[in-house]
Design an enzyme around this catalytic site. Structure first.
Site, PDB file in Angstrom:
ATOM      1  CG  LEU A  41      -1.812  -1.121   1.495  1.00 19.92           C
ATOM      2  CD1 LEU A  41      -2.419  -1.019   2.885  1.00 19.92           C
ATOM      3  CD2 LEU A  41      -2.905  -1.135   0.449  1.00 19.92           C
ATOM      4  CG  ASP A  42       1.074   5.913  -1.551  1.00 19.17           C
ATOM      5  OD1 ASP A  42       1.878   6.179  -0.635  1.00 19.17           O
ATOM      6  OD2 ASP A  42       0.617   6.772  -2.308  1.00 19.17           O
ATOM      7  CE  LYS A  43       4.787   5.831   5.689  1.00 20.73           C
ATOM      8  NZ  LYS A  43       4.346   7.186   5.951  1.00 20.73           N
TER       9      LYS A  43
END
Length: 179
Positions: free
Chosen positions: A40-42
């Site tokens: 995930l792109d946090k």
């Protein structure tokens, strides 16, 4: 089976959409059982999307409130996201920042400022080293914060280290359940 499978996929994608989960295609849903890792792109996805103060490590004989007061007094003149985090933390603690006499951003290093004629430095180890500030005693704390994914900043007053403040983009309360 020829009718049940497409209906199950249609119901599954519909239920996913109701819960905010979108599938690129029916094939993606069919292959989801083979997923072993999710990346995930946090930033803003599982985190708040903006930094907040996570830790304050004051030097011996220095109160955390004093450290936060001086940092917020310097940072209130900055537009940097970390500055906003420090000023917001001071506001939460009912600390009213002082007026800084001067303010200068030092690219890649941090900030220099004066409050009441006293020089302050807020930044990374390079800024401290450039100005002859001994940060060896708190270097391990600085590194520990950095290894935890936080952004630590040293604060020095009149040539003496006051401590370290760390900020990070914290995980949203709802992320665990969503994941």
């Amino acid at each position: 089976l020829g009718l049940a499978t497409p209906v199950a996929i249609m119901v599954g994608t519909g239920k996913g959409a109701q819960n905010g989960i979108l599938f690129k295609s029916a094939e993606a849903l069919e292959n989801a059982h083979t997923v072993k890792t999710v990346v995930l792109d946090k930033t803003g996805t599982i985190t708040e999307g903006k930094p907040s103060v996570t830790d304050i490590a004051a030097a011996e004989g220095i109160e955390e409130r004093y450290l936060l007061l001086k940092a917020a007094s310097i940072e209130k003149l900055s537009e940097h996201p970390l500055a906003e985090a420090i000023v917001e933390k001071a506001r939460e603690e009912a600390i009213e920042p002082e007026e800084a006499d001067s303010f200068e951003a030092v690219p890649g290093r941090g900030i220099t400022a004066k409050i009441g004629g006293i020089p302050y430095l807020l930044g990374n180890p390079a800024l401290m080293e450039d100005n002859g500030i001994d940060n060896a005693e708190y270097d391990s704390i600085y590194r520990e914060f950095a290894e935890e994914g936080k952004t630590p900043l040293f604060l020095a007053e009149g040539g003496k280290l006051l401590g370290v403040i760390a900020a990070a983009d914290t995980v949203k309360r709802t992320s665990h359940g969503a994941i």
